[in-house]
Design a protein around this motif. Structure first.
Motif, PDB file in Angstrom:
ATOM      1  N   GLN A 110       0.838  -1.200   0.000  1.00 33.06           N
ATOM      2  CA  GLN A 110       0.000   0.000   0.000  1.00 33.06           C
ATOM      3  C   GLN A 110       0.874   1.252   0.000  1.00 33.06           C
ATOM      4  O   GLN A 110       1.798   1.335   0.791  1.00 33.06           O
ATOM      5  CB  GLN A 110      -0.856  -0.053   1.278  1.00 33.06           C
ATOM      6  CG  GLN A 110      -1.686   1.148   1.565  1.00 33.06           C
ATOM      7  CD  GLN A 110      -2.077   1.211   3.036  1.00 33.06           C
ATOM      8  OE1 GLN A 110      -1.625   2.084   3.751  1.00 33.06           O
ATOM      9  NE2 GLN A 110      -2.914   0.286   3.494  1.00 33.06           N
ATOM     10  N   GLY A 111       0.605   2.198  -0.907  1.00 28.39           N
ATOM     11  CA  GLY A 111       1.377   3.441  -0.954  1.00 28.39           C
ATOM     12  C   GLY A 111       1.740   3.810  -2.375  1.00 28.39           C
ATOM     13  O   GLY A 111       1.499   3.038  -3.307  1.00 28.39           O
ATOM     14  N   PRO A 112       2.351   4.986  -2.559  1.00 29.16           N
ATOM     15  CA  PRO A 112       2.713   5.435  -3.919  1.00 29.16           C
ATOM     16  C   PRO A 112       3.679   4.473  -4.610  1.00 29.16           C
ATOM     17  O   PRO A 112       3.608   4.288  -5.823  1.00 29.16           O
ATOM     18  CB  PRO A 112       3.395   6.785  -3.672  1.00 29.16           C
ATOM     19  CG  PRO A 112       3.016   7.205  -2.301  1.00 29.16           C
ATOM     20  CD  PRO A 112       2.684   5.971  -1.531  1.00 29.16           C
ATOM     21  N   CYS A 113       4.604   3.856  -3.840  1.00 27.92           N
ATOM     22  CA  CYS A 113       5.605   2.967  -4.418  1.00 27.92           C
ATOM     23  C   CYS A 113       4.970   1.739  -5.089  1.00 27.92           C
ATOM     24  O   CYS A 113       5.183   1.516  -6.288  1.00 27.92           O
ATOM     25  CB  CYS A 113       6.617   2.610  -3.325  1.00 27.92           C
ATOM     26  SG  CYS A 113       7.776   1.337  -3.748  1.00 27.92           S
ATOM     27  N   PRO A 114       4.150   0.933  -4.370  1.00 28.82           N
ATOM     28  CA  PRO A 114       3.485  -0.179  -5.065  1.00 28.82           C
ATOM     29  C   PRO A 114       2.578   0.293  -6.203  1.00 28.82           C
ATOM     30  O   PRO A 114       2.502  -0.369  -7.236  1.00 28.82           O
ATOM     31  CB  PRO A 114       2.644  -0.854  -3.972  1.00 28.82           C
ATOM     32  CG  PRO A 114       3.183  -0.384  -2.683  1.00 28.82           C
ATOM     33  CD  PRO A 114       3.878   0.910  -2.909  1.00 28.82           C
ATOM     34  N   ASP A 115       1.917   1.456  -6.018  1.00 29.83           N
ATOM     35  CA  ASP A 115       1.035   1.960  -7.084  1.00 29.83           C
ATOM     36  C   ASP A 115       1.828   2.288  -8.346  1.00 29.83           C
ATOM     37  O   ASP A 115       1.386   2.000  -9.460  1.00 29.83           O
ATOM     38  CB  ASP A 115       0.273   3.218  -6.621  1.00 29.83           C
ATOM     39  CG  ASP A 115      -0.891   2.848  -5.702  1.00 29.83           C
ATOM     40  OD1 ASP A 115      -0.985   1.659  -5.327  1.00 29.83           O
ATOM     41  OD2 ASP A 115      -1.691   3.744  -5.363  1.00 29.83           O
ATOM     42  N   ALA A 116       3.025   2.906  -8.174  1.00 26.53           N
ATOM     43  CA  ALA A 116       3.866   3.241  -9.326  1.00 26.53           C
ATOM     44  C   ALA A 116       4.350   1.968  -9.993  1.00 26.53           C
ATOM     45  O   ALA A 116       4.434   1.881 -11.220  1.00 26.53           O
ATOM     46  CB  ALA A 116       5.057   4.098  -8.900  1.00 26.53           C
ATOM     47  N   PHE A 117       4.656   0.952  -9.178  1.00 23.00           N
ATOM     48  CA  PHE A 117       5.135  -0.314  -9.737  1.00 23.00           C
ATOM     49  C   PHE A 117       4.038  -0.989 -10.555  1.00 23.00           C
ATOM     50  O   PHE A 117       4.264  -1.443 -11.675  1.00 23.00           O
ATOM     51  CB  PHE A 117       5.611  -1.256  -8.632  1.00 23.00           C
ATOM     52  CG  PHE A 117       6.210  -2.519  -9.173  1.00 23.00           C
ATOM     53  CD1 PHE A 117       7.505  -2.520  -9.664  1.00 23.00           C
ATOM     54  CD2 PHE A 117       5.475  -3.687  -9.229  1.00 23.00           C
ATOM     55  CE1 PHE A 117       8.066  -3.678 -10.202  1.00 23.00           C
ATOM     56  CE2 PHE A 117       6.029  -4.847  -9.761  1.00 23.00           C
ATOM     57  CZ  PHE A 117       7.327  -4.837 -10.250  1.00 23.00           C
ATOM     58  N   VAL A 118       2.825  -1.019  -9.988  1.00 21.81           N
ATOM     59  CA  VAL A 118       1.715  -1.702 -10.663  1.00 21.81           C
ATOM     60  C   VAL A 118       1.297  -0.954 -11.933  1.00 21.81           C
ATOM     61  O   VAL A 118       1.077  -1.560 -12.976  1.00 21.81           O
ATOM     62  CB  VAL A 118       0.509  -1.866  -9.697  1.00 21.81           C
ATOM     63  CG1 VAL A 118      -0.721  -2.353 -10.436  1.00 21.81           C
ATOM     64  CG2 VAL A 118       0.876  -2.842  -8.578  1.00 21.81           C
ATOM     65  N   PRO A 166       8.588   4.655 -11.380  1.00 20.52           N
ATOM     66  CA  PRO A 166       8.934   3.256 -11.665  1.00 20.52           C
ATOM     67  C   PRO A 166      10.276   3.131 -12.386  1.00 20.52           C
ATOM     68  O   PRO A 166      10.632   3.998 -13.193  1.00 20.52           O
ATOM     69  CB  PRO A 166       7.791   2.780 -12.566  1.00 20.52           C
ATOM     70  CG  PRO A 166       7.219   4.011 -13.171  1.00 20.52           C
ATOM     71  CD  PRO A 166       7.439   5.123 -12.182  1.00 20.52           C
ATOM     72  N   LEU A 167      11.024   2.082 -12.086  1.00 21.59           N
ATOM     73  CA  LEU A 167      12.253   1.764 -12.814  1.00 21.59           C
ATOM     74  C   LEU A 167      11.860   0.752 -13.886  1.00 21.59           C
ATOM     75  O   LEU A 167      11.409  -0.348 -13.558  1.00 21.59           O
ATOM     76  CB  LEU A 167      13.308   1.147 -11.892  1.00 21.59           C
ATOM     77  CG  LEU A 167      13.633   1.876 -10.584  1.00 21.59           C
ATOM     78  CD1 LEU A 167      14.777   1.166  -9.855  1.00 21.59           C
ATOM     79  CD2 LEU A 167      14.001   3.326 -10.845  1.00 21.59           C
ATOM     80  N   ILE A 168      12.013   1.134 -15.150  1.00 21.84           N
ATOM     81  CA  ILE A 168      11.518   0.295 -16.237  1.00 21.84           C
ATOM     82  C   ILE A 168      12.630  -0.038 -17.221  1.00 21.84           C
ATOM     83  O   ILE A 168      13.343   0.859 -17.678  1.00 21.84           O
ATOM     84  CB  ILE A 168      10.345   0.980 -16.974  1.00 21.84           C
ATOM     85  CG1 ILE A 168       9.207   1.238 -15.990  1.00 21.84           C
ATOM     86  CG2 ILE A 168       9.860   0.122 -18.147  1.00 21.84           C
ATOM     87  CD1 ILE A 168       8.028   1.973 -16.566  1.00 21.84           C
TER      88      ILE A 168
END
Lengths: 256, 238
Positions: free
Chosen positions: B70-78, B115-117
């Motif tokens: 939960q948070g901006p980090c998982p949201d950016a990843f997803v 995100p790192l892509i």
């Protein structure tokens, strides 16, 4: 007839521009490299005074291989060049320069290839390098039914089409490399996680601590000649029963 | 990335990586972007965690985002796109209740995740933390995107040298650091006869309901002082 030439030039230029836009559009999206190379050979036939076209690429060992051709017949002619080790494409690849022969019936430096071309109805050939800086990746081969070869404008245009092919190849390689590296990272992460999860599962099933669970996991892998990560993943996936991971030296209980 | 920008980033990274490898990457991000804090998380198959953080507050926030998903980090990843939370207002609270609570307690007013892509595939997330509310400047935003690109390459290069199937030493923290959480999920998977990934969700839910961190709940499970209930029996603290 200059007026006539002008009238003809305008629509040709428009077509060229339209085709270039289409090719660039393809290259910025997801593309299949063999499809793009084959498409480029058909564009050569459409935009240049060529009747057929083929693309050859050097493999890891520097041997040329046919990767795209506007017709099946060209595929065979290209193969013929490689097999007999003679032809414009091989010369172009060796030198990195455009090779043009305007009349294959006379003084061809490639007797076997020239005879095969004449049999197939081609009178002149041109080979343009696929370049990456000072490197030659392969070449674009153009076949004309009439003698005379290609004029300078067509050769320049052919070089642009060959450069598109180089861009497609480099882009494809970069994407593939990045995907492989990302795959390695993901695999390393999930294996590491699977080992911890498998330790937890073994610890719970056999009521041992994490160190003992790990040593049982490791000796099972060693005794069965399997990789630790592979065994851990099988445990987590449930495809390897926890009861078969017994203390070192003990056989799994036989089911009755 | 323009020339001036890339040379500035290259200098900062060269200086930091000379000191040590991953541990200082976040310090370089904080320096280059002039922000309060930064964290770098790598992920695979939706699991994993931080490889480096700029300070202890960020560490707790990165942990919570990983543990609770939960948070901006998982949201950016997803989503695969940057997630900006310039203020931790009611919208943010509704989306990430636990995260916002801890962020406020840690004196964080704004969070931005990039995100790192690599080749269209997501590798991890760079998360930027600001003490004050407010958007990043245009330059900070552009630099963050450039940094995410550099970091993706850094992470993949580190892993290039590792034998197949093993994590590079600089990246091992992502798992090592929270090994207990994975061990606990393995134990719960056996206790409840459920897949390990579902077991992790059960551990998260227990932690949330009991006002514990996921690491605390996991430690209790591994110490065999806590068993999670299945649908028929109440949970037991031993």
């Amino acid at each position: 007839m200059p007026d006539d030439a002008l009238a003809k030039a305008a629509p040709t230029q428009t077509l060229t521009a339209t085709r270039f836009v289409e090719i660039v559009d393809t290259l910025v999206g997801d593309f299949d490299v063999i499809e793009v190379l084959t498409l480029l050979t058909s564009r050569c036939v459409e935009l240049l005074a060529a009747s057929a076209a083929g693309i050859l690429l050097a493999d890891g060992s520097g041997r040329l291989r046919v990767v795209g051709a506007s017709t099946e017949q060209i595929q065979l002619l290209e193969l013929f060049q490689v097999q007999n080790d003679e032809g414009p494409c091989l010369d172009c690849f060796r030198t990195g320069h455009v090779v043009l022969h305007s009349d294959l019936d006379h003084l061809s430096p490639w007797p076997l290839f020239a005879a095969e071309c004449t049999k197939s109805g081609f009178a002149s050939v041109c080979a343009v390098p696929l370049r990456l800086r000072s490197h030659t990746l392969g070449c674009l081969n153009l076949f004309m039914s009439a003698p005379g070869g290609l004029d300078d404008t067509d050769i320049a245009l052919a070089q642009v089409l060959a450069d598109f092919a180089s861009i497609a190849l480099i882009q494809d390689q970069a994407t593939r490399d990045a995907a492989i590296r990302e795959g390695h990272l993901r695999h390393a992460l999930t294996s590491r996680i699977a080992i911890e999860q498998a330790k937890g599962m073994i610890a719970e099933r056999h009521q041992v601590d994490m160190d003992e669970a790990f040593s049982r996991l490791r000796s099972f892998a060693r005794n069965n000649n399997r990789l630790l990560t592979e065994v851990a993943e099988a445990v987590v996936a449930g495809s390897l029963p926890l009861d078969s991971i017994t203390p070192a030296g003990l056989r799994p209980p036989t089911s009755r | 990335m323009n020339d001036e920008q890339s040379s500035r980033l290259a200098v900062a990274f060269a200086r930091e990586t000379a000191r040590s490898t991953t541990a200082r990457l976040c310090a370089a991000c904080v320096e280059v972007l002039a922000v309060t804090g930064a964290g770098i998380t790598i992920m695979g198959g939706g699991q994993a965690g931080p490889i480096c953080v700029s300070d202890r507050n960020v560490s707790a926030l990165e942990d919570l985002q990983f543990a609770m998903g939960q948070g901006p980090c998982p949201d950016a990843f997803v989503s695969g796109v940057p997630v900006h939370a310039p203020s931790l207002d009611t919208t943010a609270t509704m989306k990430w209740p636990s995260f916002v609570t801890l962020a406020r307690e840690s004196g964080i007013g704004a969070v931005f995740a990039y995100p790192l892509i690599a080749a269209g595939t997501r590798v991890g997330v760079l998360t930027i933390y600001q003490h004050d509310e407010g958007q990043l400047t245009k330059e900070q935003h552009d630099d963050s995107i450039a940094l995410a690109e550099v970091l993706t390459e850094t992470v993949l290069s580190l892993q290039d040298d590792a034998p197949p199937g093993t994590l590079a030493p600089g990246l091992a923290d992502a798992v090592e650091y929270r090994a207990e959480i994975y061990q606990a999920s393995g134990m719960i998977a056996v206790q409840l006869s459920i897949p390990a990934l579902e077991a992790l969700l059960r551990i998260r839910a227990h932690a949330f309901a009991n006002d514990q961190t996921v690491a605390e709940t996991a430690a209790l499970i591994v110490a065999r002082r806590l068993r999670l209930p299945n649908d028929h029996q109440p949970e037991t603290e031993v």
